[in-house]
Design an enzyme around this catalytic site. Structure first.
Site, PDB file in Angstrom:
ATOM      1  N   LYS A 195     -22.338   4.405  -4.026  1.00 47.45           N
ATOM      2  CA  LYS A 195     -21.507   4.654  -5.214  1.00 47.45           C
ATOM      3  C   LYS A 195     -21.865   3.679  -6.341  1.00 47.45           C
ATOM      4  O   LYS A 195     -21.965   4.076  -7.494  1.00 47.45           O
ATOM      5  CB  LYS A 195     -20.031   4.612  -4.824  1.00 47.45           C
ATOM      6  CG  LYS A 195     -19.188   3.501  -5.362  1.00 47.45           C
ATOM      7  CD  LYS A 195     -17.754   3.627  -4.931  1.00 47.45           C
ATOM      8  CE  LYS A 195     -17.091   2.281  -4.732  1.00 47.45           C
ATOM      9  NZ  LYS A 195     -16.955   1.459  -5.910  1.00 47.45           N
ATOM     10  N   CYS A 200     -20.039   1.166  -0.473  1.00 48.89           N
ATOM     11  CA  CYS A 200     -20.368   0.482  -1.735  1.00 48.89           C
ATOM     12  C   CYS A 200     -21.726   0.863  -2.330  1.00 48.89           C
ATOM     13  O   CYS A 200     -21.795   1.294  -3.481  1.00 48.89           O
ATOM     14  CB  CYS A 200     -20.329  -1.018  -1.534  1.00 48.89           C
ATOM     15  SG  CYS A 200     -18.674  -1.640  -1.321  1.00 48.89           S
ATOM     16  N   GLU A 204     -15.711  -8.542  -5.380  1.00 47.35           N
ATOM     17  CA  GLU A 204     -15.761  -8.891  -3.956  1.00 47.35           C
ATOM     18  C   GLU A 204     -17.165  -8.586  -3.406  1.00 47.35           C
ATOM     19  O   GLU A 204     -17.727  -7.547  -3.695  1.00 47.35           O
ATOM     20  CB  GLU A 204     -14.700  -8.054  -3.221  1.00 47.35           C
ATOM     21  CG  GLU A 204     -14.619  -8.306  -1.762  1.00 47.35           C
ATOM     22  CD  GLU A 204     -14.462  -9.793  -1.464  1.00 47.35           C
ATOM     23  OE1 GLU A 204     -13.506 -10.406  -1.927  1.00 47.35           O
ATOM     24  OE2 GLU A 204     -15.334 -10.337  -0.750  1.00 47.35           O
ATOM     25  N   LYS A 240     -23.417   1.232   9.850  1.00 46.86           N
ATOM     26  CA  LYS A 240     -24.148   0.098  10.425  1.00 46.86           C
ATOM     27  C   LYS A 240     -23.360  -0.452  11.603  1.00 46.86           C
ATOM     28  O   LYS A 240     -22.260   0.027  11.897  1.00 46.86           O
ATOM     29  CB  LYS A 240     -24.399  -0.990   9.376  1.00 46.86           C
ATOM     30  CG  LYS A 240     -23.138  -1.656   8.874  1.00 46.86           C
ATOM     31  CD  LYS A 240     -23.475  -2.894   8.054  1.00 46.86           C
ATOM     32  CE  LYS A 240     -22.233  -3.557   7.552  1.00 46.86           C
ATOM     33  NZ  LYS A 240     -22.444  -4.724   6.754  1.00 46.86           N
ATOM     34  N   ASP A 271       0.865  -1.191   0.000  1.00 42.54           N
ATOM     35  CA  ASP A 271       0.000   0.000   0.000  1.00 42.54           C
ATOM     36  C   ASP A 271       0.899   1.237   0.000  1.00 42.54           C
ATOM     37  O   ASP A 271       1.932   1.257   0.682  1.00 42.54           O
ATOM     38  CB  ASP A 271      -0.911  -0.009   1.240  1.00 42.54           C
ATOM     39  CG  ASP A 271      -2.136   0.874   1.067  1.00 42.54           C
ATOM     40  OD1 ASP A 271      -3.266   0.344   1.068  1.00 42.54           O
ATOM     41  OD2 ASP A 271      -1.967   2.110   0.917  1.00 42.54           O
ATOM     42  N   ARG A 286     -19.276  -8.210   3.324  1.00 43.11           N
ATOM     43  CA  ARG A 286     -19.957  -7.116   4.040  1.00 43.11           C
ATOM     44  C   ARG A 286     -19.089  -6.688   5.207  1.00 43.11           C
ATOM     45  O   ARG A 286     -18.639  -7.542   5.974  1.00 43.11           O
ATOM     46  CB  ARG A 286     -21.306  -7.594   4.604  1.00 43.11           C
ATOM     47  CG  ARG A 286     -22.324  -7.945   3.567  1.00 43.11           C
ATOM     48  CD  ARG A 286     -23.441  -8.750   4.187  1.00 43.11           C
ATOM     49  NE  ARG A 286     -22.944 -10.015   4.744  1.00 43.11           N
ATOM     50  CZ  ARG A 286     -23.666 -10.874   5.439  1.00 43.11           C
ATOM     51  NH1 ARG A 286     -24.922 -10.602   5.714  1.00 43.11           N
ATOM     52  NH2 ARG A 286     -23.149 -11.994   5.897  1.00 43.11           N
ATOM     53  N   ARG A 313     -18.188   6.135   5.835  1.00 42.78           N
ATOM     54  CA  ARG A 313     -18.427   6.616   4.473  1.00 42.78           C
ATOM     55  C   ARG A 313     -19.932   6.574   4.165  1.00 42.78           C
ATOM     56  O   ARG A 313     -20.584   5.559   4.350  1.00 42.78           O
ATOM     57  CB  ARG A 313     -17.630   5.775   3.470  1.00 42.78           C
ATOM     58  CG  ARG A 313     -16.121   6.012   3.602  1.00 42.78           C
ATOM     59  CD  ARG A 313     -15.320   5.165   2.649  1.00 42.78           C
ATOM     60  NE  ARG A 313     -15.111   3.800   3.106  1.00 42.78           N
ATOM     61  CZ  ARG A 313     -14.319   2.921   2.497  1.00 42.78           C
ATOM     62  NH1 ARG A 313     -13.667   3.255   1.406  1.00 42.78           N
ATOM     63  NH2 ARG A 313     -14.177   1.697   2.973  1.00 42.78           N
TER      64      ARG A 313
HETATM   65  N1  LIG Z   1     -15.440  -1.872   1.563  1.00 46.15           N
HETATM   66  C1  LIG Z   1     -16.253  -2.818   1.175  1.00 46.15           C
HETATM   67  O1  LIG Z   1     -17.092  -3.305   1.937  1.00 46.15           O
HETATM   68  C2  LIG Z   1     -16.193  -3.363  -0.248  1.00 46.15           C
HETATM   69  C3  LIG Z   1     -16.895  -4.545  -0.551  1.00 46.15           C
HETATM   70  C4  LIG Z   1     -16.832  -5.040  -1.843  1.00 46.15           C
HETATM   71  C5  LIG Z   1     -16.093  -4.373  -2.826  1.00 46.15           C
HETATM   72  N2  LIG Z   1     -15.450  -3.219  -2.518  1.00 46.15           N
HETATM   73  C6  LIG Z   1     -14.647  -2.572  -3.573  1.00 46.15           C
HETATM   74  O2  LIG Z   1     -13.274  -2.915  -3.328  1.00 46.15           O
HETATM   75  C7  LIG Z   1     -12.411  -1.814  -3.654  1.00 46.15           C
HETATM   76  C8  LIG Z   1     -11.602  -1.406  -2.427  1.00 46.15           C
HETATM   77  O3  LIG Z   1     -12.493  -0.946  -1.432  1.00 46.15           O
HETATM   78  P1  LIG Z   1     -11.994  -0.665   0.078  1.00 46.15           P
HETATM   79  O4  LIG Z   1     -13.206  -0.246   0.843  1.00 46.15           O
HETATM   80  O5  LIG Z   1     -11.177  -1.820   0.545  1.00 46.15           O
HETATM   81  O6  LIG Z   1     -11.042   0.604  -0.183  1.00 46.15           O
HETATM   82  P2  LIG Z   1     -10.149   1.395   0.881  1.00 46.15           P
HETATM   83  O7  LIG Z   1     -10.272   2.823   0.513  1.00 46.15           O
HETATM   84  O8  LIG Z   1     -10.467   0.949   2.267  1.00 46.15           O
HETATM   85  O9  LIG Z   1      -8.659   0.880   0.573  1.00 46.15           O
HETATM   86  C9  LIG Z   1      -7.979   1.137  -0.622  1.00 46.15           C
HETATM   87  C10 LIG Z   1      -6.474   1.122  -0.343  1.00 46.15           C
HETATM   88  O10 LIG Z   1      -5.758   1.222  -1.583  1.00 46.15           O
HETATM   89  C11 LIG Z   1      -4.584   1.978  -1.350  1.00 46.15           C
HETATM   90  N3  LIG Z   1      -4.050   2.478  -2.621  1.00 46.15           N
HETATM   91  C12 LIG Z   1      -4.541   3.466  -3.412  1.00 46.15           C
HETATM   92  N4  LIG Z   1      -3.770   3.617  -4.506  1.00 46.15           N
HETATM   93  C13 LIG Z   1      -2.771   2.715  -4.427  1.00 46.15           C
HETATM   94  C14 LIG Z   1      -1.658   2.375  -5.257  1.00 46.15           C
HETATM   95  N5  LIG Z   1      -1.427   3.008  -6.414  1.00 46.15           N
HETATM   96  N6  LIG Z   1      -0.833   1.373  -4.868  1.00 46.15           N
HETATM   97  C15 LIG Z   1      -1.039   0.718  -3.688  1.00 46.15           C
HETATM   98  N7  LIG Z   1      -2.077   0.998  -2.855  1.00 46.15           N
HETATM   99  C16 LIG Z   1      -2.931   1.975  -3.220  1.00 46.15           C
HETATM  100  C17 LIG Z   1      -5.059   3.086  -0.427  1.00 46.15           C
HETATM  101  O11 LIG Z   1      -3.973   3.697   0.259  1.00 46.15           O
HETATM  102  C18 LIG Z   1      -5.994   2.312   0.513  1.00 46.15           C
HETATM  103  O12 LIG Z   1      -5.323   1.826   1.651  1.00 46.15           O
HETATM  104  C19 LIG Z   1     -13.322  -0.712  -4.195  1.00 46.15           C
HETATM  105  O13 LIG Z   1     -13.405  -0.840  -5.598  1.00 46.15           O
HETATM  106  C20 LIG Z   1     -14.675  -1.044  -3.569  1.00 46.15           C
HETATM  107  O14 LIG Z   1     -15.739  -0.558  -4.350  1.00 46.15           O
HETATM  108  C21 LIG Z   1     -15.463  -2.703  -1.241  1.00 46.15           C
END
Ligand SMILES: NC(=O)c1ccc[n+]([C@@H]2O[C@H](COP(=O)([O-])OP(=O)(O)OC[C@H]3O[C@@H](n4cnc5c(N)ncnc54)[C@H](O)[C@@H]3O)[C@@H](O)[C@H]2O)c1
Length: 397
Positions: free
Chosen positions: A259, A256, A147, A316, A30, A150, A323
């Site tokens: 958006k 999620c 993914e 929740k 990261d 939840r 968010r």
């Molecule tokens: N949060 C959820 O419940 C959930 C569930 C299903 C799918 N998703 C999808 O999964 C994806 C990730 O969601 P999230 O909530 O885990 O995001 P998040 O914002 O919690 O984490 C994303 C991470 O990516 C890192 N990052 C950004 N650019 C980077 C780069 N160039 N190289 C390395 N690291 C980098 C950021 O620093 C951050 O830590 C999104 O597309 C989201 O829509 C999220």
């Protein structure tokens, strides 16, 4: 297998730790170096049931490592890269693809030809061309593995998932990604990339649509002074409808649903389709949040109360993710109406502009934003001895 997980947020961290438990070697990467150093010390970066125990499990610890630079990784021996970075949308519902594009440009000069690249981030189907066509990667070799976890039950969801979706035009690469999940008893569906993303988006539209339906029903129940529990039980007992995911709330939020629904709407416009049901899901939620804020205001005025205390800041239970949290939206609406409002949440570090409260005071309306059995039990005694205090829970338990 040797796996690099890029993006160590909710999805990346939970997926990587769970895959380590299944026996894979995981390198977390990261660009947020403070996140990487916190995790390297065994400290969770967000609140999620079981996260601490996975992160500090002795067996798992032997199979994971954390880096904040692409150059620190020995890319020659990597079987799979899982991309889990954020994919936010702007106000018009268009994808901000910069995070994912940055990952690919960093990978280009590092990765070996044998490594399979798999996208777990959510990317809507119409954006796939835009994101991947300019890259030096062959789009047909990429694998999409959306993914569905939840927040609040993410580890449980990983190991007891309803299905695994794999989208790619490359059969061999798809099969390699399926092998990551050896040991999980579930159905694996193979399909093309666009279909795999549509499964994700349509699921993430159906679920909030259902929550909004229950919320609209609960407003009708409220105005007619009917019994919420009886009505929803009576409806949900129809096996075609079901009782799961059928609870009223102050509104839905999270990283999620809002958006993904917005992106699906913009996709329907791009496709010149009028999908009126899908296009009204977000509006229904906005209306419900407005209605809920007004309901609180009316209760305050009617009972001549001085303060409102919202119980819980996140979107929740069992998460600290704020968010698109309805709590924060309702908080702002009450502030606009000049109501003295604060938030009670024991597990939360508040942004500075939010008024936090740590004890209950007289003449207050306490509003439970999502089920808070433990907090409620703790406060119950205190509440009983206080003057002019109302505890408002929108769902009947
Ligand atoms: N949060 C959820 O419940 C959930 C569930 C299903 C799918 N998703 C999808 O999964 C994806 C990730 O969601 P999230 O909530 O885990 O995001 P998040 O914002 O919690 O984490 C994303 C991470 O990516 C890192 N990052 C950004 N650019 C980077 C780069 N160039 N190289 C390395 N690291 C980098 C950021 O620093 C951050 O830590 C999104 O597309 C989201 O829509 C999220």
């Amino acid at each position: 297998m040797n796996i690099v997980v890029i993006g160590v947020g909710y999805v990346g961290l939970v997926t990587g730790l769970s895959l380590a438990k299944l026996g894979h070697k995981i390198t977390f990467l990261d660009i947020d170096s403070s996140k990487i150093s916190t995790l390297s010390n065994g400290t969770p970066t967000f609140s999620e049931p079981n996260l601490d125990s996975y992160l500090n499990n002795e067996e798992i610890k032997k199979s994971i490592q954390f880096f904040d630079k692409y150059e620190s990784i020995d890319w020659k021996n990597i079987d799979v890269v899982l991309i889990c970075v954020q994919t936010p949308v702007d106000d018009s519902g268009d994808l901000n693809s910069s995070f994912i594009k940055n990952v690919f440009s960093s990978l280009e000069s590092n990765i070996s030809d044998e490594t399979v690249v798999c996208v777990k981030s959510t990317i809507h189907p119409a954006a796939i061309d835009d994101v991947f066509n300019d890259l030096s990667f062959n789009y047909d070799d990429l694998v999409f593995n959306p993914e569905f976890l939840r927040e609040g039950s993410a580890f449980e969801d990983f190991f007891q998932t309803d299905r695994i979706i794999i989208g790619s035009n490359n059969k061999q690469n798809s099969e390699l990604i399926a092998k990551l999940y050896d040991g999980i008893d579930t159905e694996i569906l193979f399909m093309d990339p666009i279909s795999s993303q549509l499964v994700k988006y349509l699921s993430n539209a159906y679920l909030p649509m259902r929550l909004s339906f229950v919320n609209e029903a609960s407003r009708l129940i409220d105005v007619l002074n009917a019994n919420q529990k009886d009505v929803l039980n009576g409806v949900g007992l129809d096996s075609r409808i079901g009782q799961e995911y059928f609870r009223p709330s102050p509104g839905w939020g999270g990283s999620c649903f809002p958006k993904d629904v917005k992106e699906l709407q913009s996709l329907s416009h791009l496709s010149n389709l009028n999908l009126s049901l899908i296009n009204s899901i977000n509006n229904s939620n906005i209306e419900h949040i407005d209605w809920f804020a007004k309901k609180i205001k009316d209760l305050v005025l009617h009972n001549q109360l001085k303060k409102v205390i919202l119980m819980g800041a996140s979107f929740k239970e069992n998460t600290d993710d704020i968010r698109y949290s309805p709590s924060l939206q309702i908080y702002s609406k009450l502030i606009e109406s000049e109501i003295d409002v604060s938030i009670y949440d024991e597990n939360f570090i508040f942004p500075k502009d939010i008024k936090q409260i740590t004890s209950i005071i007289d003449d207050s309306l306490i509003v439970e934003m999502y089920p808070q059995e433990e907090t409620y039990k703790k406060l119950k005694k205190q509440i009983q001895s206080m003057n002019n205090l109302i505890y408002f829970r929108f769902w009947e338990s």
